[in-house]
Every structure is written in structure tokens, then in C-alpha cells.
Design a protein around this motif. Structure first.
Motif, mmCIF file in Angstrom:
data_model
loop_
_atom_site.group_PDB
_atom_site.id
_atom_site.type_symbol
_atom_site.label_atom_id
_atom_site.label_comp_id
_atom_site.label_asym_id
_atom_site.label_seq_id
_atom_site.Cartn_x
_atom_site.Cartn_y
_atom_site.Cartn_z
ATOM 1 N N ALA A 1 0.829 -1.202 0.000
ATOM 2 C CA ALA A 1 0.000 0.000 0.000
ATOM 3 C C ALA A 1 0.866 1.255 0.000
ATOM 4 O O ALA A 1 0.578 2.232 -0.705
ATOM 5 N N LEU A 2 1.951 1.241 0.779
ATOM 6 C CA LEU A 2 2.837 2.405 0.845
ATOM 7 C C LEU A 2 3.567 2.626 -0.474
ATOM 8 O O LEU A 2 3.782 3.774 -0.891
ATOM 9 N N LEU A 3 3.949 1.555 -1.156
ATOM 10 C CA LEU A 3 4.605 1.699 -2.456
ATOM 11 C C LEU A 3 3.636 2.259 -3.501
ATOM 12 O O LEU A 3 4.003 3.122 -4.310
ATOM 13 N N LEU A 4 2.390 1.770 -3.485
ATOM 14 C CA LEU A 4 1.385 2.318 -4.398
ATOM 15 C C LEU A 4 1.149 3.802 -4.120
ATOM 16 O O LEU A 4 1.027 4.613 -5.046
ATOM 17 N N ALA A 5 1.094 4.153 -2.826
ATOM 18 C CA ALA A 5 0.868 5.550 -2.439
ATOM 19 C C ALA A 5 2.017 6.442 -2.904
ATOM 20 O O ALA A 5 1.795 7.597 -3.307
ATOM 21 N N LYS A 6 3.218 5.911 -2.893
ATOM 22 C CA LYS A 6 4.374 6.685 -3.365
ATOM 23 C C LYS A 6 4.198 7.061 -4.835
ATOM 24 O O LYS A 6 4.451 8.198 -5.236
ATOM 25 N N GLY A 7 3.744 6.096 -5.634
ATOM 26 C CA GLY A 7 3.509 6.383 -7.044
ATOM 27 C C GLY A 7 2.338 7.314 -7.264
ATOM 28 O O GLY A 7 2.381 8.188 -8.136
ATOM 29 N N LEU A 8 1.290 7.154 -6.463
ATOM 30 C CA LEU A 8 0.093 7.983 -6.606
ATOM 31 C C LEU A 8 0.347 9.448 -6.266
ATOM 32 O O LEU A 8 -0.412 10.331 -6.673
ATOM 33 N N THR A 9 1.407 9.713 -5.482
ATOM 34 C CA THR A 9 1.743 11.097 -5.100
ATOM 35 C C THR A 9 3.010 11.590 -5.794
ATOM 36 O O THR A 9 3.574 12.619 -5.405
ATOM 37 N N ASN A 10 3.469 10.841 -6.814
ATOM 38 C CA ASN A 10 4.715 11.205 -7.505
ATOM 39 C C ASN A 10 5.870 11.343 -6.518
ATOM 40 O O ASN A 10 6.583 12.350 -6.494
ATOM 41 N N ASN A 11 5.995 10.330 -5.663
ATOM 42 C CA ASN A 11 7.115 10.207 -4.713
ATOM 43 C C ASN A 11 7.093 11.219 -3.574
ATOM 44 O O ASN A 11 8.121 11.458 -2.939
ATOM 45 N N ASP A 12 5.927 11.790 -3.283
ATOM 46 C CA ASP A 12 5.820 12.762 -2.190
ATOM 47 C C ASP A 12 5.080 12.122 -1.004
ATOM 48 O O ASP A 12 3.861 12.222 -0.890
ATOM 49 N N TYR A 13 5.834 11.497 -0.105
ATOM 50 C CA TYR A 13 5.229 10.807 1.028
ATOM 51 C C TYR A 13 4.584 11.775 2.028
ATOM 52 O O TYR A 13 3.802 11.356 2.872
#
Length: 304
Positions: free
Chosen positions: A29-41
Motif C-alpha cells: 500500500a505504501l509503495l502504491l501511495a508513493k507512485g500515486l503522489t509522484n514520490n511525495d510521502y
């Protein structure tokens, strides 16, 4: 009420991740979220119900954590989602939503009176929770635990329980509410069991990563921005929409054609993709003709 032409709008993705303990749902989930925010955690929040498991992956980046403690009521989940939305989070990970269903089952079991009619006290709360997820202004990634599912089969006059695979710990049918559902096995490989994007269904197993998240983000942003007032489009606006549609979106529409006439209409509607998608049009045409040919059916109605 106003009738309007259908159009694909920009969307906030709702993703479900199903897997047993140790399958890597939180990490995925965290890896998908990284892509969904263009690497902005900094734009990612995780609602943690797993006793601090969200902090185990702090090395990935400075994402935000909201720890949710018992009771895991639908109302507390809703409040947590609202806190994340108000903080401007672009992606909200709910890890996991199985606790919410466990809480409602426990609530139902303690109610006095008729067990069947008591569901009327549970269903509205569950619906409010699901509606909050679906209507959230952020991308949502919800994880769900799975358990072994059984059915009763009759054998020698007796009913014997038999294993039929894994089932998510949530209310039946919830997976249909998500845009995407990934099933993750113990080796961390994923397959899509529900896919309205048309990008992952039927593909061999793969691992979820930030590149998959970016691919999903691109799909979300490929639609038309939603406006407050929707007027009947003028002729030139319709032409612009026709030009804006991507080859991938036309490919997806091909798969939903159920007759040769629908397929021909789609073919003529987008001449710019006729050559590139010629093989796909032909394959769908052959598939439709095979289904509608009585010689290709058994007498009981099943396909050859």
C-alpha cells in the motif's frame, strides 16, 4: 435532473488490497501511495489499526500516521478519514478495514432480540462507512485480512465442510465497491480480482510497486476535470472530447462491445485509432460472432 452524454472524468482511485497475515499488504500500500503522489510521502497518511505496524516502514519516507485504537467503530474510521482529508492528504491508507467489520459483528452479537431484524441496526452504520470511502476527496487504499472460506457439500447423506479458497474479513460484496482490488499471496505476488481500469485484469501475477501507482495515477488523471455546472456540449466540444480520448481508453471500450453493430459504431467513431487497434477490433468481432452462433453452444447453454 438533466440527461447528459457519458464522459470519463478525473477520478480518485479506491483500491482494496486483500491478503493473509504476512503477505505484505501495508508495504504494498505504501509503495502504491508513493507512485500515486509522484514520490511525495508528505501527502500520504496511513490510518493504523495494527498496533503500530505502519511505523515499521518509516525508512521508505516521511509519511503521516494516525493511530486508531479500539473501539474500531465505523464512526471512528469516518472521523479518521475526515482528519486526513482536512490535512490535505492526497492518499489515505486504511490499514485495515477488517477491524471495522469485526467490531460490527461483535456489536450485532450483543444485541437482544431477533438476530435477523437486528441487522437493521448494523447496516446503516456499515453503509455510512463505505460511502465515506467512496466519496472521499483523496485516493483511498484499504487493506483487508483474508481467512479460509468453507462451503457445506453433501456427501453420503451428510454435510461436510470443504475449503473453497480465501475470503476477505469484511461484509460480503464490499470488494465490488472498489475500483481496483488486488489479491496478494504469501510470496507478495498480486493479481487483480476486480479492475474497472482495464489495466490489470487477466495479467499474470506481479509485485506492487511505485511504478504501478504511477500507472494508476495516469489513468485517474486521463479523464475530464469535473465542473460545478454541466451544460449540454456544443458540437465543437464533442469533437474535442473525441480527440482527447486515448488509445488505451478506446481499447477498453472495445472489450465492452456486445454486438457487431456496437463495435462498428465504435470503429467509425474514432478513425484515428482504426489502424492501431485493427487487430483488437477483429478479435472482438470474432469473439462476439462465436458467442452468437448457435453451433458453438451445447444444448444446455454452455460454451464449447
Amino acid at each position: 435532473m438533466q440527461l447528459r452524454q457519458s464522459e470519463r472524468r478525473k477520478a480518485k482511485i479506491k483500491i482494496g488490497l486483500q491478503g493473509c497475515a504476512g503477505s505484505g499488504k501495508t508495504y504494498s500500500a505504501l509503495l502504491l501511495a508513493k507512485g500515486l503522489t509522484n514520490n511525495d510521502y508528505s501527502k500520504v497518511a496511513i490510518i493504523d489499526t495494527e498496533n503500530g505496524s505502519a511505523d515499521l516502514y518509516a525508512h521508505l519516507g516521511n509519511y503521516n500516521v494516525l493511530s486508531l485504537t479500539p473501539p474500531f467503530t465505523p464512526e471512528n474510521y469516518i472521523k479518521a478519514i475526515e482528519i486526513c482529508e482536512n490535512a490535505g492528504m492526497e492518499v489515505i491508507i486504511i490499514d485495515s478495514i477488517s477491524h471495522e467489520w469485526d467490531e460490527l459483528l461483535d456489536f450485532h452479537s450483543k444485541l437482544a432480540g431477533n438476530s435477523f431484524t437486528n441487522w437493521a441496526k448494523v447496516t446503516p452504520r456499515q453503509k455510512a462507512f463505505v460511502d465515506k470511502i467512496l466519496q472521499a476527496k483523496s485516493h483511498i487504499i484499504a487493506t483487508m485480512r483474508t481467512k479460509q472460506d468453507y462451503v457445506l457439500n453433501q456427501k453420503d447423506g451428510k454435510y461436510i465442510p470443504e475449503k473453497v479458497g480465501l475470503k476477505s474479513v469484511q461484509r460480503d460484496g464490499l470488494d465490488y465497491e472498489f475500483t481496483l482490488v488486488f489479491d496478494i499471496d504469501i510470496k507478495h505476488f498480486a493479481v487483480s480480482s476486480k479492475d474497472r481500469t482495464g489495466m490489470f485484469m487477466g495479467k499474470p501475477e506481479f509485485t506492487l510497486n511505485e511504478n504501478i501507482g504511477k500507472q494508476i495515477l495516469q489513468w485517474c488523471n486521463s479523464g475530464i476535470a469535473e465542473t460545478a455546472n454541466i451544460a449540454t456540449p456544443a458540437k465543437n466540444e464533442s469533437i474535442n472530447k473525441q480527440e482527447q480520448i486515448t488509445e488505451h481508453e478506446v481499447f477498453n471500450q472495445i472489450q465492452y462491445c456486445n454486438s457487431v453493430s456496437e463495435l462498428l459504431k465504435l470503429y467509425n467513431q474514432y478513425p484515428q485509432y482504426q489502424e492501431a487497434l485493427k487487430v483488437d477490433f477483429e478479435n472482438r468481432k470474432s469473439f462476439i460472432m462465436k458467442l452468437t452462433n448457435p453451433k458453438n453452444l451445447f444444448t444446455n447453454g454452455t460454451h464449447k
